[in-house]
Design a protein around this motif. Sequence first.
Motif, short mmCIF file in Angstrom:
data_model
loop_
_atom_site.label_atom_id
_atom_site.label_comp_id
_atom_site.label_asym_id
_atom_site.label_seq_id
_atom_site.Cartn_x
_atom_site.Cartn_y
_atom_site.Cartn_z
N ASP A 115 96.57 -52.39 -85.70
CA ASP A 115 95.13 -52.14 -85.77
C ASP A 115 94.39 -53.18 -84.94
N THR A 116 93.08 -53.19 -85.08
CA THR A 116 92.26 -54.09 -84.26
C THR A 116 92.52 -55.57 -84.55
N ASN A 117 93.08 -55.87 -85.74
CA ASN A 117 93.45 -57.24 -86.10
C ASN A 117 94.92 -57.53 -85.83
N LEU A 118 95.58 -56.61 -85.10
CA LEU A 118 96.99 -56.72 -84.73
C LEU A 118 97.92 -56.72 -85.94
N ILE A 119 97.48 -56.02 -86.98
CA ILE A 119 98.31 -55.82 -88.18
C ILE A 119 99.00 -54.46 -88.05
N GLN A 120 100.30 -54.44 -88.31
CA GLN A 120 101.06 -53.21 -88.18
C GLN A 120 100.61 -52.19 -89.23
N MET A 121 100.38 -50.96 -88.79
CA MET A 121 99.93 -49.90 -89.67
C MET A 121 101.11 -49.21 -90.33
N PRO A 122 100.90 -48.54 -91.47
CA PRO A 122 101.99 -47.81 -92.15
C PRO A 122 102.48 -46.64 -91.31
N SER A 123 103.68 -46.18 -91.61
CA SER A 123 104.19 -44.96 -90.98
C SER A 123 103.26 -43.80 -91.31
N GLY A 124 103.10 -42.87 -90.37
CA GLY A 124 102.25 -41.73 -90.63
C GLY A 124 101.74 -41.09 -89.35
N LYS A 125 100.83 -40.15 -89.53
CA LYS A 125 100.22 -39.43 -88.42
C LYS A 125 98.89 -40.08 -88.05
N TYR A 126 98.69 -40.27 -86.74
CA TYR A 126 97.46 -40.84 -86.21
C TYR A 126 96.98 -39.98 -85.03
N PHE A 127 95.79 -40.31 -84.53
CA PHE A 127 95.24 -39.59 -83.39
C PHE A 127 94.77 -40.58 -82.34
N ILE A 128 95.05 -40.27 -81.08
CA ILE A 128 94.45 -41.03 -79.97
C ILE A 128 93.30 -40.19 -79.44
N ARG A 129 92.10 -40.71 -79.57
CA ARG A 129 90.89 -39.98 -79.23
C ARG A 129 90.33 -40.50 -77.91
N THR A 163 99.65 -38.50 -97.26
CA THR A 163 99.00 -39.09 -96.09
C THR A 163 100.01 -39.71 -95.14
N ASN A 164 101.08 -40.24 -95.71
CA ASN A 164 102.12 -40.90 -94.90
C ASN A 164 103.35 -40.03 -94.71
N LEU A 165 103.24 -38.75 -95.07
CA LEU A 165 104.38 -37.85 -94.98
C LEU A 165 103.98 -36.58 -94.22
N PRO A 166 103.86 -36.67 -92.89
CA PRO A 166 103.46 -35.49 -92.09
C PRO A 166 104.62 -34.52 -91.89
N ILE A 167 105.25 -34.12 -92.99
CA ILE A 167 106.45 -33.30 -92.94
C ILE A 167 106.12 -31.89 -92.45
N GLY A 168 106.94 -31.40 -91.54
CA GLY A 168 106.73 -30.09 -90.96
C GLY A 168 105.88 -30.09 -89.71
N GLU A 169 105.21 -31.20 -89.41
CA GLU A 169 104.36 -31.27 -88.23
C GLU A 169 105.18 -31.65 -87.00
N GLN A 170 104.72 -31.19 -85.83
CA GLN A 170 105.44 -31.41 -84.59
C GLN A 170 104.71 -32.45 -83.74
N PHE A 171 105.50 -33.26 -83.04
CA PHE A 171 104.95 -34.33 -82.21
C PHE A 171 105.71 -34.43 -80.90
N ASP A 172 104.97 -34.80 -79.85
CA ASP A 172 105.61 -35.20 -78.60
C ASP A 172 106.16 -36.61 -78.79
N ILE A 173 107.45 -36.78 -78.55
CA ILE A 173 108.08 -38.08 -78.71
C ILE A 173 108.42 -38.64 -77.33
N TYR A 174 108.05 -39.90 -77.12
CA TYR A 174 108.30 -40.57 -75.85
C TYR A 174 109.24 -41.76 -76.05
#
Length: 220
Positions: A115-129, A163-174
Amino acid sequence: MRCSWHCTAVMLCLIIISCREIEPSSSVQNIVGYQLNGIVMTSNGIPLDSVMVRLFYRYDYVRSTPLDTVQIYLPALGYEINVSVWRDSTQYIRTLYSGTWSTGYLPRFRWDGKDTNLIQMPSGKYFIRCIINNRIIKETPVVLDGSITAITNNNGRFTITDTNLPIGEQFDIYRSNGTFYGVYRVSSTVALEFHIQEVYAEYPTVDLQKNQVTNLAFTL
């Protein structure tokens, strides 16, 4: 899934046991989505406080072409660009870029999971806007995997919600070098790693049930 063991010369009689048998609870609670309620104990049944719970997803392969194929082209100079990470429409996480941009295509911005304080966020789904001249142009979903997502309380209990279990959702993995790896779907089987001081334990196969709370006991 990897097993990591770190031992020091000053440790006295430390025994680390991983991949123990998971003990299910007999109670069933219905919800919408997925939820894991867990308790972490010693082999003698003593609840463990402040155990860090790291959540890893397991994936099913979907296809070799990315979901996100839209590129943003800037035809002229002077556009104000803001690229930021959000958890949902209201929870801001971090700004990846803010300022003007030259003409041409915008790159795919990478996020290190902090995050903005350089603290690692939990596993989960996020968005780049991506916002151009105060207008939201694009939102790209990303999955953050392998982060500490819960910590046990003084009763040894923790909860990981939908919230931390985006099960069934699809993602582009790099890959780590930025090259596209594939489209993958998050499986209902996850993996957990428990850590307190120098003790680790790994549970590589934790099956979750849709629309009900999964209650499990883990031994560390």
